[in-house]
Design an enzyme around this catalytic site. Structure first.
Site, PDB file in Angstrom:
ATOM      1  CE  LYS B 105      -3.349   2.601   2.611  1.00  0.00           C
ATOM      2  NZ  LYS B 105      -3.596   3.075   3.969  1.00  0.00           N
ATOM      3  N   GLY B 166      -8.080   9.583   8.917  1.00  0.00           N
ATOM      4  CA  GLY B 166      -8.443   9.758  10.326  1.00  0.00           C
ATOM      5  C   GLY B 166      -9.465  10.841  10.589  1.00  0.00           C
ATOM      6  CB  ALA B 193      -7.935   7.896   3.787  1.00  0.00           C
ATOM      7  N   GLY B 194     -10.684   8.392   5.351  1.00  0.00           N
ATOM      8  CA  GLY B 194     -11.744   9.367   5.553  1.00  0.00           C
ATOM      9  C   GLY B 194     -13.094   8.771   5.893  1.00  0.00           C
ATOM     10  CG  ASN B 215      -6.927   1.528  11.382  1.00  0.00           C
ATOM     11  OD1 ASN B 215      -5.731   1.296  11.243  1.00  0.00           O
ATOM     12  ND2 ASN B 215      -7.522   1.266  12.516  1.00  0.00           N
ATOM     13  CB  THR B 216      -9.729   6.148  12.514  1.00  0.00           C
ATOM     14  OG1 THR B 216      -8.409   6.257  11.962  1.00  0.00           O
ATOM     15  CG2 THR B 216      -9.777   6.913  13.817  1.00  0.00           C
TER      16      THR B 216
END
Lengths: 66, 270
Positions: B105, B166, B193-194, B215-216
């Site tokens: 990645k 994040g 992301a986001g 993830n977050t």
């Protein structure tokens, strides 16, 4: 003794090669990868990679990531 | 009637056929056990991992690696934290040896506040890594010029951001993301992301994105395992909706009940 940097920390080492350094620092059979002065050094190349004064070594391992 | 069975709907990055359309990060969970439970609950097919400096005394990498191996999912190492192509290439080479995978990645970060990709460094690193046999998953933006160059470099998948890493803000630029989807109908596209809520993931899937990476949103939920389940349901719902074919939007109302046969009442005005 060589004055080198390992993972950003200054170190005096008697190791002559990267393989010796890994042993000296007790990495033993740890699952690690290495780089010398910004260049990747494969596991099998560590034994023939001679260290020099002011070398900067990175030793990394798997970690959580996103 | 098209074949819309699940068996006929694989996500296939670089030819690896996966049932899941979720790539889940492994960072920031309250504990290793909650990480494990969350990955299982999410039904993720791929987890992302990183490389970090290893202390000779603590040697925490092996324990984490043992946990990841037990998850039984594919591993996608990242180059998070790299700010130049050179750093990213060296990190990728270390990752290939450490994780025994051609997948990477690829992240080359331009700005520490926004964590937006440095598209110039990204293309440069992608070109070199593809030439060395890597299968590159580039973290990019919706920029079609950069996307073209990444594909020319040898990337077979693109991962545009939904919003800054994040931030949890979802899909910031829906118009550009729709354009990208329409511009590359055959290229696997992953929102990376986001993503902050299952509804964001469902929307990405409804728009035709092939998968989402997050993830977050799971790791920082009050109940990560339950949130992981919620994402699995949302991604499945969004994908099903995409395949079923969403209705066309209209500007004006249109009655759903039949107009013909509507009873007509005539009330006397007395």
């Amino acid at each position: 003794m060589l004055k080198i940097t390992v993972n950003g920390n200054p170190l005096d080492s008697s190791a002559k090669t990267l393989a010796e350094l890994c042993l000296e620092l007790d990495y033993g059979k740890a699952k690690i990868a290495t780089a010398l002065n910004g260049d990747f050094i494969a596991k099998e190349q560590r034994v023939e990679t001679v260290l020099q004064e002011q070398d900067s070594i990175e030793i990394v391992a798997p970690r959580q990531g996103g | 009637m098209p074949d819309l069975t699940k068996a006929n709907d694989k996500f296939s990055p670089y030819g690896r056929e996966l049932d899941s359309r979720l790539l889940l990060g492994t960072a920031m969970y309250p504990s290793p056990d909650i990480l494990r439970q969350s990955v299982e609950a999410s039904q993720a097919g791929i987890v992302t991992v990183s490389l970090r400096r290893e202390s000779a005394r603590k040697q925490t990498g092996q324990g984490f690696w043992d946990l990841v191996k037990k998850l039984g999912v594919d591993v996608l190492p990242n180059t998070a934290g790299c700010h130049t192509a050179k750093e990213a290439i060296t990190t990728a080479l270390m990752a290939r040896e450490l994780f025994d995978t051609k997948w990477i990645k690829l992240e080359v970060i331009a700005n520490d506040d926004t964590l937006q990709p440095d598209l110039f460094g990204l293309v440069e690193a992608a070109r070199e890594l593809c030439s060395q046999g890597f299968e590159v998953f580039p973290y990019t933006t919706e920029d079609l010029g950069a996307a073209d160059r990444l594909l020319e470099a040898g990337c077979e998948i693109l991962m545009p951001w939904g919003a800054p890493i994040g931030s949890g803000r979802g899909l910031n630029n829906i118009f550009a993301l729709e354009t990208m989807r329409n511009y590359y109908p055959e290229i696997p596209l992953v929102i990376d992301a986001g993503i902050g809520a299952p509804s964001h993931a469902a929307l990405a899937m409804e728009m035709g994105y092939d998968a989402v990476l997050l993830n977050t949103a799971v790791a920082k939920a009050a109940a990560p395992v339950v949130m992981a389940q919620a994402f699995a349901i949302a991604i499945d719902a969004g994908r099903k909706a995409r395949r079923a074919g969403l209705m066309e939007q209209r500007d004006m109302a249109s009655p759903s009940s039949p107009v013909v046969g509507t009873p007509s009442f005539h009330f006397s005005e007395s």
